[in-house]
Scaffold this motif. Structure first.
Motif, PDB file in Angstrom:
ATOM      1  N   LYS A   1     -16.796  -2.879  -0.305  1.00  0.00           N
ATOM      2  CA  LYS A   1     -18.456  -2.907  -0.443  1.00  0.00           C
ATOM      3  C   LYS A   1     -18.565  -1.866  -1.626  1.00  0.00           C
ATOM      4  O   LYS A   1     -18.319  -0.732  -1.112  1.00  0.00           O
TER       5      LYS A   1
ATOM      6  N   ARG B   1     -14.002 -13.648  -3.936  1.00  0.00           N
ATOM      7  CA  ARG B   1     -15.256 -13.793  -4.082  1.00  0.00           C
ATOM      8  C   ARG B   1     -16.167 -12.514  -4.094  1.00  0.00           C
ATOM      9  O   ARG B   1     -15.721 -11.418  -3.736  1.00  0.00           O
TER      10      ARG B   1
ATOM     11  N   SER C   1     -20.152  -6.720  -3.189  1.00  0.00           N
ATOM     12  CA  SER C   1     -18.901  -6.496  -2.252  1.00  0.00           C
ATOM     13  C   SER C   1     -17.933  -7.890  -2.886  1.00  0.00           C
ATOM     14  O   SER C   1     -18.275  -8.708  -3.406  1.00  0.00           O
TER      15      SER C   1
ATOM     16  N   GLU D   1      -9.379  -7.821   3.646  1.00  0.00           N
ATOM     17  CA  GLU D   1     -10.246  -6.782   3.929  1.00  0.00           C
ATOM     18  C   GLU D   1     -11.478  -6.854   2.701  1.00  0.00           C
ATOM     19  O   GLU D   1     -11.129  -7.216   1.750  1.00  0.00           O
ATOM     20  N   GLU D   2     -12.616  -6.394   2.978  1.00  0.00           N
ATOM     21  CA  GLU D   2     -13.912  -6.401   2.338  1.00  0.00           C
ATOM     22  C   GLU D   2     -14.055  -5.165   1.549  1.00  0.00           C
ATOM     23  O   GLU D   2     -13.854  -4.008   1.864  1.00  0.00           O
TER      24      GLU D   2
ATOM     25  N   VAL E   1      -8.585  -6.789  -1.098  1.00  0.00           N
ATOM     26  CA  VAL E   1      -9.070  -8.084  -0.899  1.00  0.00           C
ATOM     27  C   VAL E   1      -8.095  -9.143  -0.492  1.00  0.00           C
ATOM     28  O   VAL E   1      -7.911  -9.842   0.485  1.00  0.00           O
TER      29      VAL E   1
ATOM     30  N   LYS F   1     -19.838 -10.791  -4.203  1.00  0.00           N
ATOM     31  CA  LYS F   1     -21.437 -11.277  -3.939  1.00  0.00           C
ATOM     32  C   LYS F   1     -22.075 -10.059  -4.419  1.00  0.00           C
ATOM     33  O   LYS F   1     -21.932  -8.959  -4.183  1.00  0.00           O
TER      34      LYS F   1
ATOM     35  N   GLN G   1     -14.685 -10.046  -1.513  1.00  0.00           N
ATOM     36  CA  GLN G   1     -14.065 -10.425  -0.098  1.00  0.00           C
ATOM     37  C   GLN G   1     -13.210 -11.766  -0.562  1.00  0.00           C
ATOM     38  O   GLN G   1     -13.356 -12.311  -1.602  1.00  0.00           O
TER      39      GLN G   1
ATOM     40  N   GLN H   1     -12.649 -15.452   0.439  1.00  0.00           N
ATOM     41  CA  GLN H   1     -13.019 -16.782   0.984  1.00  0.00           C
ATOM     42  C   GLN H   1     -12.117 -18.017   1.083  1.00  0.00           C
ATOM     43  O   GLN H   1     -11.304 -17.996   0.243  1.00  0.00           O
TER      44      GLN H   1
END
Length: 94
Positions: free
Chosen positions: A43, A78, A49, A40-41, A36, A80, A51, A53
């Motif tokens: 998942k 972040r 996920s 990069e994310e 992160v 989610k 990520q 922000q």
């Protein structure tokens, strides 16, 4: 639940030693953090996920003095939650 309790719970469920579980959890968290931080994310289907922000710059105010100051833009991590995780939590609410 704190990290030690998580290690114990996973150890009990998987029958692995606490030191093995702690190493796996530490490594997993380290990989997520490094990925992160590169922008990069990460998942994890069904869970969620992670990520990065961006937060825009804004003007803040000291509540004691009323003095205003600039808050620079920054990037924050972040999480989610995934659909299954949201549904599980929502079921517990009702």
């Amino acid at each position: 639940m704190n990290k030690a309790e998580l290690v114990t719970a996973v150890s009990d469920k998987t029958k692995l030693s606490k030191s093995q579980v702690e190493t796996m959890i530490n490594t997993t968290l380290e990989v997520i953090q490094k990925t992160v931080s590169k922008g990069e994310e990460v998942k994890i289907v069904g869970f969620g996920s992670f990520q990065i922000q961006a937060r825009k710059a804004k003007t803040g105010r000291n509540p004691k003095t009323g003095e205003t100051h600039k808050i620079p833009e920054c990037s924050i991590p972040r999480f989610k939650p995934g659909k299954e995780f949201k549904q599980l939590v929502d079921k517990k609410k009702n």
